[in-house]
Write an enzyme that holds these catalytic residues in place. Sequence first.
Site, PDB file in Angstrom:
ATOM      1  N   SER A   7      36.135  60.361  68.152  1.00 48.32           N
ATOM      2  CA  SER A   7      37.047  60.762  69.222  1.00 48.32           C
ATOM      3  C   SER A   7      38.513  60.770  68.834  1.00 48.32           C
ATOM      4  O   SER A   7      39.341  61.290  69.595  1.00 48.32           O
ATOM      5  CB  SER A   7      36.845  59.847  70.441  1.00 48.32           C
ATOM      6  OG  SER A   7      35.572  60.074  71.017  1.00 48.32           O
ATOM      7  N   GLU A  21      48.640  24.233  21.662  1.00 49.30           N
ATOM      8  CA  GLU A  21      47.999  25.129  20.710  1.00 49.30           C
ATOM      9  C   GLU A  21      47.973  24.592  19.276  1.00 49.30           C
ATOM     10  O   GLU A  21      47.025  24.829  18.539  1.00 49.30           O
ATOM     11  CB  GLU A  21      48.695  26.501  20.721  1.00 49.30           C
ATOM     12  CG  GLU A  21      48.530  27.278  22.021  1.00 49.30           C
ATOM     13  CD  GLU A  21      47.101  27.717  22.278  1.00 49.30           C
ATOM     14  OE1 GLU A  21      46.360  27.976  21.303  1.00 49.30           O
ATOM     15  OE2 GLU A  21      46.711  27.779  23.465  1.00 49.30           O
TER      16      GLU A  21
END
Length: 639
Positions: A350, A83
């Site tokens: 079902s 950075e």
Amino acid sequence: MRPLINWGGTLVLWGVLISGVILGYFAYTLPDISGINVIEKRPSLVFQTEKGVRFATYGDLYGNMLRPDEIPENMKNAVMAVEDSHFYDHFGVNPFSLVRAMWRNYQAGRVVEGGSTITQQLAKNLFLNPDRTLQRKIREVLLAFWLEANYSKDEILALYLNRMYFGSGTYGIDAAARKYFSKPARDLTIAEAAMLAGLLKAPTYYAPTANLDRAQQRSTVVIRRMEAEEFITPATANALVKAPATLRNAGSNFRNVRYFSDWVVSEVRSYIGRTEEDLIVRTTLDLDLQTNAEQSLESQLKTNSKKYNVSQAALITMTPTGAVKAMVGGRNYARSSFNRAVSAQRQPGSVFKTVVYTAGFEKGRAPDDVYMDGPVNIGGWKPHNYSRRYDGAMSLREAYSRSINTIAVKLTEDIGRGAVASTARKMGLTGKIPTHPSISLGTNEVSLVEMTSAYAVIANGGYGVLPYGVLEIKTASGKVLYQRHGSGLGRQLSARTVNHMRSIMTTAIQSGTGRNANPGFPAAGKTGTTQDYRDAWFIGFTPSLVTGVWFGNDDGSATKKVTGSNLPALAWRDFMKASTGASDRIAFAREKEPLSDSSIWQKIIQTFGSSSTPARSGSGTSNPVPGVPEYPTGATDRP
């Protein structure tokens, strides 16, 4: 030369004056910087498994605010390398970096590089919005000067590492270290520090919980920068690149676990209301079962999605008392957070026949009672069987296991549609259940979680079930706000009904439509398929787990013949085989002849635990299946 000097001096003077006015304006309009040490955040929710493993977080997570001397050197070096390698050499702004960034951006025709220092980034993130404007940049520079004038370099770096966002809701390196690696920041390795430093460029994009490979590739960039800045040797860098950091207890393997945590969020709010405190929530989730659930569904979808024109699936598994152990609400949470296990209302087909037969047994019918499979006409409605044929007289056991529609309808008309609707409500189905003739064939809409909990009522011996996911809620300081003590719904079905249902549901898996779901050890369940193959279900249980599976499409379009007996049954079988413990694996898979239903359930009842009251035969219109142990009618003890 004299006029030139006079005019030049005048212009310089005016330039300085105008620049001073502009800078004064921007200095006057700077945001309030008095609260630099005050953290404003959303309350956090941390979700843990029953064993205390964190798997999901909500809100803003902050760890401990570390002093400069508490931050490991490898973390500082990793951040500076990638950075701001000249952090300790500049006065808050690095003119060389700014010029280089401007030139590279000009060459690319777009913003490809930033020239901001760590001090500028801190100023921007603490006080300014992210807009890319000249006005914001001027304010950023002024704030950087102010920070450099009021704090030491070590303090600025500590502020930066304590306050920056590291993805997944985490702010500061201590929170990030605990989130991704389950350790405090002081214990970070160089590889872990490099991964965290790599997140700062784009925390969401590089978050290892979203894409571990991408995060590791980014950490390689950081490691090479550390090598270039001579923070580490080439040999160390090469070793780290070959063995990048990996996550620990960060939920990276569970791409769909958020379906469960989203569901639990609403449960937390219903228990304690809204709060501004950070909370830790201990849940019922089992990460091993969650893995099995995701894999069993994805295996079927990956192989059969195109072939069967089916795009979605859902699975939920719970204990017979309702503790949800795993939940998959769809194929991919990142693409769709809609929870198909909880929020989708679909026709059960079902699988609803289990409610019909339960109501029948509550009204005194029994598995060996004989009904006629033949044509039905109720006010012009003429249901037919899946096979399009009629097979004459057969027992309720055979009709259930073969999922014969006509006999389900006749049983419903025999006992009354109101009895079926009433039983559905007792078993936990809360939606509207119109008592029209087709009620027996599952045309009313239900959710997977409710239908599965209805089966849990049978699995646990007839007691009401409220599915739940929260065991305990406490504050971050340890104060307990909620602790689960049971639902207290009591018995809903008779012991006789429970035993009859377990018996015929075992037959359905052993020799009926659910044969594909047979896991090789005692289990019970039922298939379900709706009209035009829009929905396919399988729900069943062992003594320890009740699991429901659904396949279909979100838009309700027809699949290419997905039935409850194929993809759902296979996914259910795979999940149960991977998830069922040794106590449930009663060895009969190696038997030359399958065990009878009575033998299977004899062992299942033994696994549940025997009642303190001696078992006796239940009453009914026919004799119960020989050898099937029954819970004493009216018993109050819970298995």
